[in-house]
Design a protein around this motif. Sequence first.
Motif, PDB file in Angstrom:
ATOM      1  N   GLN A  62      71.213 -34.808 -37.908  1.00 33.92           N
ATOM      2  CA  GLN A  62      70.147 -33.535 -38.375  1.00 33.92           C
ATOM      3  C   GLN A  62      70.665 -32.306 -38.125  1.00 33.92           C
ATOM      4  N   GLU A  63      71.302 -31.918 -37.045  1.00 24.82           N
ATOM      5  CA  GLU A  63      71.860 -30.715 -36.777  1.00 24.82           C
ATOM      6  C   GLU A  63      72.965 -30.460 -37.538  1.00 24.82           C
ATOM      7  N   ALA A  64      73.751 -31.467 -38.053  1.00 20.16           N
ATOM      8  CA  ALA A  64      74.995 -31.132 -38.856  1.00 20.16           C
ATOM      9  C   ALA A  64      74.516 -30.981 -40.377  1.00 20.16           C
ATOM     10  N   GLY A  65      73.019 -31.120 -40.560  1.00 25.41           N
ATOM     11  CA  GLY A  65      72.591 -30.789 -41.940  1.00 25.41           C
ATOM     12  C   GLY A  65      72.519 -32.057 -42.826  1.00 25.41           C
ATOM     13  N   GLY A  91      61.893 -40.411 -27.976  1.00 31.57           N
ATOM     14  CA  GLY A  91      60.986 -39.038 -27.881  1.00 31.57           C
ATOM     15  C   GLY A  91      61.384 -38.199 -29.079  1.00 31.57           C
ATOM     16  N   GLY A  92      62.302 -38.645 -30.013  1.00 33.45           N
ATOM     17  CA  GLY A  92      62.978 -37.989 -30.889  1.00 33.45           C
ATOM     18  C   GLY A  92      62.175 -37.562 -32.235  1.00 33.45           C
ATOM     19  N   ALA A  93      62.758 -36.802 -33.133  1.00 32.39           N
ATOM     20  CA  ALA A  93      61.719 -36.467 -34.162  1.00 32.39           C
ATOM     21  C   ALA A  93      61.461 -37.529 -35.268  1.00 32.39           C
ATOM     22  N   ILE A  94      62.711 -38.516 -35.282  1.00 35.93           N
ATOM     23  CA  ILE A  94      62.482 -39.549 -36.333  1.00 35.93           C
ATOM     24  C   ILE A  94      62.145 -41.063 -35.389  1.00 35.93           C
ATOM     25  N   PRO A  95      61.373 -41.617 -35.664  1.00 30.73           N
ATOM     26  CA  PRO A  95      61.098 -43.110 -34.922  1.00 30.73           C
ATOM     27  C   PRO A  95      62.207 -43.799 -35.249  1.00 30.73           C
ATOM     28  N   GLU A 114      61.363 -45.474 -38.997  1.00 36.45           N
ATOM     29  CA  GLU A 114      61.536 -44.620 -40.088  1.00 36.45           C
ATOM     30  C   GLU A 114      63.216 -44.494 -40.032  1.00 36.45           C
ATOM     31  N   TRP A 150      55.638 -44.320 -27.451  1.00 37.56           N
ATOM     32  CA  TRP A 150      56.059 -43.594 -28.460  1.00 37.56           C
ATOM     33  C   TRP A 150      56.927 -44.318 -29.507  1.00 37.56           C
ATOM     34  N   PRO A 152      55.897 -38.758 -33.855  1.00 37.93           N
ATOM     35  CA  PRO A 152      56.206 -38.507 -32.690  1.00 37.93           C
ATOM     36  C   PRO A 152      54.850 -37.724 -31.981  1.00 37.93           C
ATOM     37  N   ARG A 197      55.600 -32.241 -29.935  1.00 37.87           N
ATOM     38  CA  ARG A 197      56.325 -32.842 -31.017  1.00 37.87           C
ATOM     39  C   ARG A 197      55.332 -32.914 -32.346  1.00 37.87           C
ATOM     40  N   ARG A 219      55.876 -31.596 -38.470  1.00 35.64           N
ATOM     41  CA  ARG A 219      57.209 -32.010 -38.604  1.00 35.64           C
ATOM     42  C   ARG A 219      58.126 -30.567 -38.546  1.00 35.64           C
ATOM     43  N   VAL A 277      64.384 -29.679 -40.313  1.00 33.76           N
ATOM     44  CA  VAL A 277      65.506 -29.953 -39.675  1.00 33.76           C
ATOM     45  C   VAL A 277      66.545 -28.799 -39.706  1.00 33.76           C
ATOM     46  N   PRO A 278      67.237 -28.619 -38.488  1.00 31.03           N
ATOM     47  CA  PRO A 278      67.881 -27.441 -38.323  1.00 31.03           C
ATOM     48  C   PRO A 278      69.190 -27.532 -39.286  1.00 31.03           C
ATOM     49  N   GLY A 279      69.667 -26.576 -39.644  1.00 32.00           N
ATOM     50  CA  GLY A 279      70.865 -26.593 -40.629  1.00 32.00           C
ATOM     51  C   GLY A 279      72.199 -26.751 -39.545  1.00 32.00           C
ATOM     52  N   PRO A 280      73.251 -26.751 -40.058  1.00 28.65           N
ATOM     53  CA  PRO A 280      74.532 -26.720 -39.361  1.00 28.65           C
ATOM     54  C   PRO A 280      74.122 -25.701 -38.136  1.00 28.65           C
TER      55      PRO A 280
END
Lengths: 348, 348
Positions: A253-256, A276-280, A324, B275, B280, B323, B329, B332-335
């Motif tokens: 996700q951080e890589a887009g 605990g992350g954003a996506i189950p 998900e 969880w 989340p 969360r 939601r 999603v952060p970009g790069p």
Amino acid sequence: MAARAGVSVGTVSNVLNHPGQVRPATVEKVRAVIEELGFTPNANARSLAGADSRTIGLVVVDLRNTLFVDIARGAQREAAAEGMNLLVTNSDSDDSLQDAHLELFESARVSGVLLAPLSDPAVGVQRVRRHGTPLVVINYDTGREDCCTVLVDNERVGHLAARHMIELGRRRLAWVSELGALQPVQQRQVGVRRAVREAGRGVGLTEIDTQHVDGSHARTAVERLLAVPARHRPDAVVAVTDLLGASIVQELQEAGLSVPGDIAVMGCDHDARAWGGAIPLTTVRLEGEEMGVAAVRLLAEEVAEGGGHVHRTVVVQPSLLVRESSAGRVPVPGPTTTRALGSTRRGV
Amino acid sequence: MAARAGVSVGTVSNVLNHPGQVRPATVEKVRAVIEELGFTPNANARSLAGADSRTIGLVVVDLRNTLFVDIARGAQREAAAEGMNLLVTNSDSDDSLQDAHLELFESARVSGVLLAPLSDPAVGVQRVRRHGTPLVVINYDTGREDCCTVLVDNERVGHLAARHMIELGRRRLAWVSELGALQPVQQRQVGVRRAVREAGRGVGLTEIDTQHVDGSHARTAVERLLAVPARHRPDAVVAVTDLLGASIVQELQEAGLSVPGDIAVMGCDHDARAWGGAIPLTTVRLEGEEMGVAAVRLLAEEVAEGGGHVHRTVVVQPSLLVRESSAGRVPVPGPTTTRALGSTRRGV
């Protein structure tokens, strides 16, 4: 009683705790005095391990990992049902601590020991067996015939995971894992490879070594995925653990990239601390409670049957848990009545 | 030694294990013989609780609950650092089992006991203290001055949770919980009420009693929420536990409401086993590992200092974990590079 037997207190202690280290004649002499005084080793054991001597010990490798918590909980339930106490120690992935805990239980004269190790526990198992203490090994196939074993079918874990991705239409799978010697890991890998092979042409497998089973090397793994041109890039990642899977989701996700849109991701070990992350996270249930229950039953059998006990291996079957990160967000179901109407309409 | 002291073996055992139940003169006589033979209670204790007698016991109320797993893990780490062994038992929310485990540790002559109970452990604590065994109570404020205590600030737990909802713009809060006698629950409720009071006019609070702290009565709670006309209905639910919070999210979704759109929901106890749901869950970290570490440090101090030890209470501070179930939601952060550019622009 040391004075009466004409030996040192240390010798008496050795006779009680390590009879193999004392000359047989001395053992005899001390035992005779102990018996005369009413302090049989057995009576002593009772005072050590509780009122009724029905105390068993469980050594687990990592109490953070949900699998081992589940094993402890199943074992505790079954022990209580059988009128036994369960003592748990956590060896925190440290082999020498694991050996120390086995020694501790030995010296506390528990009725039996359950051991859930990380790697081959040969030395510890041999020591416990030499003293005749009943022992069940959990989650590691020792290949030994001198103790009972409870396993989860780890090859099926890998197979369920990879087949799930293939059934979702994914064609370029990546198995992301430590590719070394850990037994459950190797077995999961065998299952992944078999599922890909069974799918035939059109489904491929990339294997990426993270050197660790936790999430610490997720970034390197994701960099390797991203180095591949998009149209050849894996569209599904099966990570050996949920910790690694969750870290990969985050890195992607951080890589887009979108999960599961661009790349579906799942873990393999039903480890709640990774959830605990954003996506189950999709994962595979290892049924730890069932393993704990089975282990205590085998141990209780051995305690009751003594030398006549025949050692067995119980294999627990895992099951898929779809969320998900592989299947996408499940649409929120409407109110029950609407759903019922909807299916009636579709049924017509 | 029973014969030499002129008493029964049972009496010797009582002198060792329950000296209070034996006539003082008999205790003296038996102790003299025991000492003559080199079997001091102390030497005996060493053989019981392992080579160096530095074994401590931890009795927890529920090993499924992440808080207690975290406590066990923190305690294990700190015990290992201090060269001590930790034995854990799980009393599975059963008071009589808890007492049995305390007795078990007593009879095993551990150096000290850590107890994380569900309700007032007065009887068990008194018994352990009577025998002079060092004891630290975790997660329950006994109000006693004869033992150390480690607590999480549960009033702050409730306050953090309710204030979070208010800061998100929610105005009609619901506190959903067992509203009975459980101490941590009562304290969280005090914190929730205080946050609502501090927010002043325009923020209101409804309290819904579920009679249990787990998710078993979530449906009834949601039915009560839905019975209120939409414009007066609570727009934020603070559930006392994550299990209850997760069940409420599920029930609301099945009733066709969106979370957090229509109603924001959160739990309060950082319980990973809750969880696994589709959304989340926002919660409050209770810092169980920190509690376990603090408890072992207090116990080690008491073991080392003996009678000169001054009992203390350590209070650990909780923290908010935001969360999707409350905040929606997170995009999603970009790069990383894009994000860095973005913040430079905003900084100008």
